[in-house]
Design a protein around this motif. Sequence first.
Motif, PDB file in Angstrom:
ATOM      1  N   TYR A  61     -39.616 -19.029 -29.782  1.00  0.00           N
ATOM      2  CA  TYR A  61     -40.199 -18.193 -31.825  1.00  0.00           C
ATOM      3  C   TYR A  61     -40.316 -17.011 -31.230  1.00  0.00           C
ATOM      4  O   TYR A  61     -41.052 -16.274 -30.000  1.00  0.00           O
ATOM      5  N   ASP A  62     -39.294 -16.132 -31.340  1.00  0.00           N
ATOM      6  CA  ASP A  62     -39.246 -14.893 -31.085  1.00  0.00           C
ATOM      7  C   ASP A  62     -38.631 -13.972 -32.312  1.00  0.00           C
ATOM      8  O   ASP A  62     -38.498 -12.482 -32.018  1.00  0.00           O
ATOM      9  N   LEU A  63     -39.225 -14.263 -33.626  1.00  0.00           N
ATOM     10  CA  LEU A  63     -39.508 -13.520 -34.968  1.00  0.00           C
ATOM     11  C   LEU A  63     -40.225 -12.301 -35.392  1.00  0.00           C
ATOM     12  O   LEU A  63     -41.780 -12.454 -34.139  1.00  0.00           O
ATOM     13  N   THR A  64     -39.857 -11.348 -35.815  1.00  0.00           N
ATOM     14  CA  THR A  64     -40.542 -10.426 -35.780  1.00  0.00           C
ATOM     15  C   THR A  64     -41.713 -10.747 -36.874  1.00  0.00           C
ATOM     16  O   THR A  64     -42.604  -9.407 -36.435  1.00  0.00           O
ATOM     17  N   ALA A  65     -41.625 -11.651 -37.213  1.00  0.00           N
ATOM     18  CA  ALA A  65     -43.704 -11.607 -38.421  1.00  0.00           C
ATOM     19  C   ALA A  65     -43.496 -13.343 -37.820  1.00  0.00           C
ATOM     20  O   ALA A  65     -42.568 -13.853 -37.755  1.00  0.00           O
ATOM     21  N   GLY A  66     -44.801 -14.056 -39.041  1.00  0.00           N
ATOM     22  CA  GLY A  66     -44.999 -15.405 -39.278  1.00  0.00           C
ATOM     23  C   GLY A  66     -45.790 -15.567 -37.518  1.00  0.00           C
ATOM     24  O   GLY A  66     -45.517 -14.906 -36.464  1.00  0.00           O
TER      25      GLY A  66
ATOM     26  N   ALA B  98     -43.182 -25.270 -37.361  1.00  0.00           N
ATOM     27  CA  ALA B  98     -43.988 -25.006 -38.986  1.00  0.00           C
ATOM     28  C   ALA B  98     -44.061 -23.941 -38.615  1.00  0.00           C
ATOM     29  O   ALA B  98     -44.517 -22.998 -37.348  1.00  0.00           O
ATOM     30  N   VAL B  99     -43.903 -22.525 -39.472  1.00  0.00           N
ATOM     31  CA  VAL B  99     -44.158 -21.331 -39.510  1.00  0.00           C
ATOM     32  C   VAL B  99     -44.788 -21.164 -40.432  1.00  0.00           C
ATOM     33  O   VAL B  99     -44.968 -21.316 -41.810  1.00  0.00           O
ATOM     34  N   LEU B 100     -46.546 -20.298 -40.538  1.00  0.00           N
ATOM     35  CA  LEU B 100     -47.223 -19.320 -41.338  1.00  0.00           C
ATOM     36  C   LEU B 100     -46.073 -18.147 -41.176  1.00  0.00           C
ATOM     37  O   LEU B 100     -46.677 -17.418 -40.596  1.00  0.00           O
ATOM     38  N   ALA B 101     -45.421 -18.071 -42.549  1.00  0.00           N
ATOM     39  CA  ALA B 101     -45.186 -17.145 -42.923  1.00  0.00           C
ATOM     40  C   ALA B 101     -45.944 -15.697 -43.992  1.00  0.00           C
ATOM     41  O   ALA B 101     -45.982 -16.380 -45.022  1.00  0.00           O
TER      42      ALA B 101
ATOM     43  N   HIS C 284     -39.021 -12.389 -46.128  1.00  0.00           N
ATOM     44  CA  HIS C 284     -38.032 -12.277 -46.130  1.00  0.00           C
ATOM     45  C   HIS C 284     -36.869 -11.222 -45.176  1.00  0.00           C
ATOM     46  O   HIS C 284     -36.548 -11.914 -44.736  1.00  0.00           O
ATOM     47  N   ARG C 285     -37.826 -11.190 -44.325  1.00  0.00           N
ATOM     48  CA  ARG C 285     -37.494 -10.911 -42.820  1.00  0.00           C
ATOM     49  C   ARG C 285     -37.078 -12.025 -42.106  1.00  0.00           C
ATOM     50  O   ARG C 285     -36.595 -12.238 -41.184  1.00  0.00           O
ATOM     51  N   ILE C 286     -38.436 -13.184 -41.593  1.00  0.00           N
ATOM     52  CA  ILE C 286     -38.367 -14.106 -41.293  1.00  0.00           C
ATOM     53  C   ILE C 286     -37.044 -15.205 -41.132  1.00  0.00           C
ATOM     54  O   ILE C 286     -36.200 -15.688 -41.313  1.00  0.00           O
ATOM     55  N   LEU C 287     -36.493 -15.375 -42.824  1.00  0.00           N
ATOM     56  CA  LEU C 287     -35.253 -16.471 -43.638  1.00  0.00           C
ATOM     57  C   LEU C 287     -34.199 -15.205 -42.828  1.00  0.00           C
ATOM     58  O   LEU C 287     -33.057 -15.622 -42.341  1.00  0.00           O
ATOM     59  N   ILE C 288     -33.578 -13.938 -42.925  1.00  0.00           N
ATOM     60  CA  ILE C 288     -33.230 -12.777 -42.197  1.00  0.00           C
ATOM     61  C   ILE C 288     -32.848 -14.133 -41.388  1.00  0.00           C
ATOM     62  O   ILE C 288     -31.500 -13.710 -40.965  1.00  0.00           O
ATOM     63  N   GLU C 289     -34.038 -13.525 -40.280  1.00  0.00           N
ATOM     64  CA  GLU C 289     -33.644 -13.678 -38.764  1.00  0.00           C
ATOM     65  C   GLU C 289     -33.181 -15.088 -38.649  1.00  0.00           C
ATOM     66  O   GLU C 289     -32.519 -14.794 -36.642  1.00  0.00           O
ATOM     67  N   LEU C 290     -33.871 -15.447 -39.697  1.00  0.00           N
ATOM     68  CA  LEU C 290     -33.511 -17.500 -38.767  1.00  0.00           C
ATOM     69  C   LEU C 290     -32.388 -17.173 -39.490  1.00  0.00           C
ATOM     70  O   LEU C 290     -31.037 -18.260 -38.298  1.00  0.00           O
TER      71      LEU C 290
END
Length: 808
Positions: A757-762, A780-783, A789-795
């Motif tokens: 996991y390397d997203l910028t949030a969550g 399972a990610v706690l956002a 919006h940032r997590i959805l875009i990065e995924l």
Amino acid sequence: MASLLAFCAVESSALAHGAAIVNDVTQINPIVVDRVLAPTTIGEIVNAVRSHRGPVSIGGGRFSQGGQTAIERALQIDMRQFDDVVAFSKERKEITVQSGITWRKIQEYIDPHDLSVQIMQTYANFTVGGSLSVNVHGRYVGQGPLVLSVRSIRIVLADGTLVEASPTKNSEIFYGAIGGYGAMGVIVEATLGLTDDVRVERRSLIMPVSAYRGFFSENIRDNSDVIFHNADIYPGAFDTVRATSYLKTEKPVTVESRLMPEDKGYWVDRMAFRIISEWPGGRAFRQHVLDPIVFRGERVEWRNYEASYDVRELEPVTRRTSTYALQEYFVPLDRFEEFVRAMAEILNRHEVNTINVSIRHAMQDPGTLLAWAKTEVFAFVLYYKQGTTGADREAVGVWTRELIDAATALGGAYYLPYQIHATERQFRAAYPHADAFFALKAKLDPTNKFRNKLWDAYCKRGSVCPPTRPVAKASIQQVPPIAPRIATAVQSVPGYKRDEVQTYLTLPEWLLVYYPGDYARFLKNRPASGFPYFGSIGQFWSCYWDTYRATRGKYPFNWGYHVMVLVIGSSYTVENGIKGAYENTVGRLTEWLAGHAITQEDALAADVAQDYVDFIRVEPWYEFSFIRALKQLWAETDLFGPGLLRKWERKLSLSAEYLVKAQYAMLIKIASKAAYGDAETETLALAGNVTTGALEGEAKVKVLERFEDGSVLLSLPRYEEFRDTLQRLVGKGVQLREIAGNDEILMTSVVPATWNYDLTAGSVLFEKPVLTDPRHKRLAVLAPVQSLHRILIELADREFEVEHIYDY
Ligand SMILES: Cc1cc2nc3c(=O)[nH]c(=O)nc-3n(C[C@H](O)[C@H](O)[C@H](O)COP(=O)(O)OP(=O)(O)OC[C@H]3O[C@@H](n4cnc5c(N)ncnc54)[C@H](O)[C@@H]3O)c2cc1C
């Protein structure tokens, strides 16, 4: 206990409101779409296309065999009720029809005027729209692809405009949409050329394959008296053909009916197909006994009679464990013998249950972008029988790709309406103008609205195709904090606030939807004893423990919900514990005694597991008819056959399973009706940057209130649609500030096992391997809602699917 289970049942029932399953004639391609619309006017089609934001797919008769009419989560426009004759001129020999009309209905209309369809398939059940989009052909001599008989079409494009196209007007659209498998838009009307209905006399000859090409060029190709012609190669030796022609005649008819009677019974035909495909010596019986009887004597009939066959003659009693399927290959005339040799070798080496190979002829295509008749060609229509398990389908894929290579190596092509086994390289080798086709699609349909399984397979992101995913690479901006006044105002809106703890507690419930999906996928090509029954029990409880730990001390303890999860988890544990113990002892033994062969009962169990998963995505689980599964088990499998012990062991164990489940489901159904009303269908959320454009076409999104700082209180659909709607809105720049009064939300995604996991949030709550597919894990990610919006875009940028967003 029953009412707790019922609670769970009600929750699951609302998973996919309005969804439906679309399948094709083979019954092996079920696709869950969001909604099916059956329009009767052009206005309805225009409105649906213009307003629907997600994918749109188009269904005609649904006789294509690889998901060409649908894609998951689409709006499917089912054209079959859009089927009137719009205009007709006997003098000009021309008819204009709505595209959902079948050939049969046209025949009924024009037969009294002594006219006939110029080009169509052998059977009359197909729709004109489906036939145009495939650019079909028939057995007509001197003709070829259907486009040759089309004077013009009217098509609804992705932006809702209605355009007329013909060889001289908007010809680019004409040649892209015909043969375009619904990629360019919805063909709503077509004007077709007609021809005279005439009497035809049948002549049938047997000859060696080696003599056929000469026979065809000397006697058939330029003979204007020959109306229909085809030649059947007898499978096995593949060295003999029966060439059958229907020639114009003045003789009186021997078949009185002008059209094939609609109430004709077909049991003899069906029996014949069964004998040919299943009985030892069935093929020889056909060649030496059946065909000589069928083709004996004089036969004179009307052209319309010969053109009005009904596919019912092919329909088996069941398609559960095996199904009839078609394929077709095209090669230039002078490569005929080479292809026959290659085809015979491949089919025999793979022991394909070939029923028939029908040779036809087609003139060159006048310029459709996906022309299969790149030159004048011979077509080889392969009719065969295959099993329906995953392993069967993979095996078919192997020999299909060999046949495709054989045809393309000779400058030929394969046909696209059948199962999608070709690699992208093979698709491009067969259809060299694919780039021009996709470029036209990108121009006419820039958001890739018109989708189906075929175009999702070959119209790849990064090539000339427009993006297919719902979330665009929108700019990722910071979300300003909510002003205290607004925060207080929304909290008091009725139905706004839900307990944040529910985002955690609903997750274990959903696992009991995903696990049956894993099970059904597993059974498609692996034995039941190999499923990790105990592993999945362990994983369920481990996930529950993770959610419990994360909520312990942070939220008040929700007794009711915990007890409910404990109850459903316990029943899952009991069911899988019993199955695991049984399959690993008795199951393994009978599997071994049967030499690990798949019995009809194993195949049926795999199908029922898939049916169940498809069903629970759409309906409450307790509505699933286990009794029907039980009846199928006894009606559709033979009493005797290979692996007799395994057969009977499966019959008895599956019967017990379905019976117990049927009783249990009945209990839950009664309890749920008594204990609970309808589940809530909306989730309220506070969002920013909600432009008019962002809401365009979002029929299920309601604006409840606008605030002075630009925030908007939205009502969003729940469950699966919640996820899809959020993805689309985020793609259009919308930013979430609060959902149901909460600032945290849980989501899951199935990602490659090797990804860290390397997203910028969550933050990661847990990751668990997908037990039946070690290449993937469930994350399972706690956002934080403000970073969702940032997590959805990065995924989406990594092309990872969001499995679910748990909206409390
Ligand atoms: C038993 C059998 C025999 C066959 N015989 C022949 C034959 O002799 N010759 C031959 O060429 N083919 C033959 N086929 C293939 C058949 O012609 C195609 O599968 C054809 O698509 C069937 O028409 P349909 O109405 O069922 O179309 P569907 O399967 O419903 O649709 C086919 C494609 O057209 C698109 N589409 C449908 N309607 C529209 C519309 N109004 N606007 C835009 N796109 C649309 C769909 O999205 C899909 O991509 C046969 C198939 C079977 C099962």
